[in-house]
Design an enzyme around this catalytic site. Sequence first.
Site, PDB file in Angstrom:
ATOM      1  CE1 TYR A 118      76.674  40.666  20.571  1.00  0.00           C
ATOM      2  CE2 TYR A 118      74.551  41.752  20.798  1.00  0.00           C
ATOM      3  CZ  TYR A 118      75.802  41.450  21.293  1.00  0.00           C
ATOM      4  OH  TYR A 118      76.166  41.941  22.514  1.00  0.00           O
ATOM      5  CE  LYS A 163      91.445  32.792  23.100  1.00  0.00           C
ATOM      6  NZ  LYS A 163      92.386  33.225  24.168  1.00  0.00           N
ATOM      7  CG  ASP A 194      93.114  35.632  26.273  1.00  0.00           C
ATOM      8  OD1 ASP A 194      93.608  36.236  25.294  1.00  0.00           O
ATOM      9  OD2 ASP A 194      93.392  34.470  26.550  1.00  0.00           O
ATOM     10  CG  ASP A 218      78.102  44.101  24.483  1.00  0.00           C
ATOM     11  OD1 ASP A 218      77.805  43.110  25.174  1.00  0.00           O
ATOM     12  OD2 ASP A 218      77.618  45.241  24.668  1.00  0.00           O
ATOM     13  CG  ASP A 222      79.390  48.107  28.888  1.00  0.00           C
ATOM     14  OD1 ASP A 222      79.159  48.909  27.957  1.00  0.00           O
ATOM     15  OD2 ASP A 222      78.486  47.595  29.568  1.00  0.00           O
TER      16      ASP A 222
HETATM   17  C1  LIG Z   1      71.193  45.650  25.200  1.00  0.00           C
HETATM   18  C2  LIG Z   1      72.189  44.766  24.451  1.00  0.00           C
HETATM   19  C3  LIG Z   1      71.426  43.931  23.443  1.00  0.00           C
HETATM   20  C4  LIG Z   1      73.200  45.656  23.749  1.00  0.00           C
HETATM   21  C5  LIG Z   1      74.253  44.801  23.029  1.00  0.00           C
HETATM   22  O1  LIG Z   1      74.600  43.720  23.535  1.00  0.00           O
HETATM   23  O2  LIG Z   1      74.718  45.284  21.980  1.00  0.00           O
HETATM   24  C6  LIG Z   1      73.960  46.573  24.705  1.00  0.00           C
HETATM   25  O3  LIG Z   1      74.745  45.845  25.625  1.00  0.00           O
HETATM   26  C7  LIG Z   1      74.846  47.535  23.948  1.00  0.00           C
HETATM   27  O4  LIG Z   1      76.058  47.586  24.236  1.00  0.00           O
HETATM   28  O5  LIG Z   1      74.289  48.238  23.080  1.00  0.00           O
HETATM   29 MG   LIG Z   2      76.715  46.522  25.845  1.00  0.00          MG
END
Ligand SMILES: CC(C)[C@H](C(=O)O)[C@@H](O)C(=O)O
Ligand SMILES: [Mg+2]
Length: 347
Positions: A118, A163, A194, A218, A222
């Site tokens: 990032y 990793k 992984d 990230d 999720d």
């Molecule tokens: C929207 C995107 C840039 C962001 C990220 O990748 O951090 C989102 O996925 C998050 O988890 O906040």
């Molecule tokens: Mg995200």
Amino acid sequence: MYRVAVIPGDGIGPEVIDGAVRVLKAVTGRVRFEYYEGGVDVFQECGSPIREEDLEEIRRSDAVLFGATTTPFDLPGYRSLILTLRKELGLYANLRIIPDLRTGREIVIVRENSEGLYFGIGAVVNGRAVDVRLITREGAERIARFAVEQAKARGSFITFVHKANVLTGDKFFRRIVREVAGEEGVEVRDAIIDSFTIKLVRNPWEHGVILSENLFGDILSDLATVHAGSIGIVPSGNYGDGIALFEPVHGSAPDIAGKGIANPIGAILSGAMLLDYLGLDGSLIRAAVRGYVVNGELTPDMGGRARTEDVVRGIIGEIEDLLSMDEVWRDEIRLSRLESDISRMAG
Ligand SMILES: CC(C)[C@H](C(=O)O)[C@@H](O)C(=O)O
Ligand SMILES: [Mg+2]
Ligand SMILES: NC(=O)c1ccc[n+]([C@@H]2O[C@H](COP(=O)([O-])OP(=O)(O)OC[C@H]3O[C@@H](n4cnc5c(N)ncnc54)[C@H](O)[C@@H]3O)[C@@H](O)[C@H]2O)c1
């Protein structure tokens, strides 16, 4: 009086932030809310996803409550508003707490929030695309310290997910994490990204404080939301050395935007994290949310037929019930619902 900058965003962002602000107003009169626009429309007006004058005002706020914005895949020059805010406000630590609202268990993820892929050095040259994955000593040390504090507050350990068997950056990162944690007597366990995904799916509650580089965090955060029942209920806090920003982990959910069925709980629990950060008490909100989830109708993402408004009103009703009780009985109810808060307070 605290001043909170509210950036609802677009998609379901405004829908869930509306609920979060109403819940915050139900528990405290000590916060003043100032609203700001941001995202693609503002970018097309001024070339940045947030106006400079607004950013200056936001910098002077006590905290930020953020909804979500849609990030186009191919709008030349556009960088997501949330990434812009994390960079401009120096928010290098992303704390994502995946709750099991019925038992009080949590999956705690500390995501490095400023570097890795990032960092933003990428280009396409002569048919070759490159993205630089940057890990600096400063960046690794400060996120390691943040994770160590989270582990100590929970009487726990760190699982560093990486990793390092392939990536030079993660070999470097791993050495620094072990250095910092070793100085504080905090155990660090290794997990290779992984194979760790299998462990996170099968055995999610036993990994202490999960620490990882930006993109891995990230993805893991999720993935972990499946254990909460929906991505719609997971809160997060973005912290630096000054102001902090609180947001649900989910995005703008264009597929359900405008239908009135977005789950507001992630935004509401992010508001609770914001109150904790201000030194106020977020635990009343968490108790009300847990009380509602046990008894109330949920939104479709959690298998129910409730609308966003039903959940917001139900949680506010729980808060009003708790506030109407005498102090002793309220604390009894509140604490009985908040095992994780108790264990955290117990250190
Ligand atoms: C929207 C995107 C840039 C962001 C990220 O990748 O951090 C989102 O996925 C998050 O988890 O906040
Ligand atoms: Mg995200
Ligand atoms: N903080 C942010 O601004 C942020 C974070 C993540 C994604 N995004 C953006 O959001 C857009 C959509 O991304 P995505 O589809 O990958 O992720 P998403 O989180 O928006 O949606 C993923 C799935 O979860 C559902 N969902 C998400 N939040 C929900 C809620 N509160 N209640 C009920 N269901 C919910 C959605 O309907 C969708 O099916 C993209 O442009 C992405 O860049 C923004």
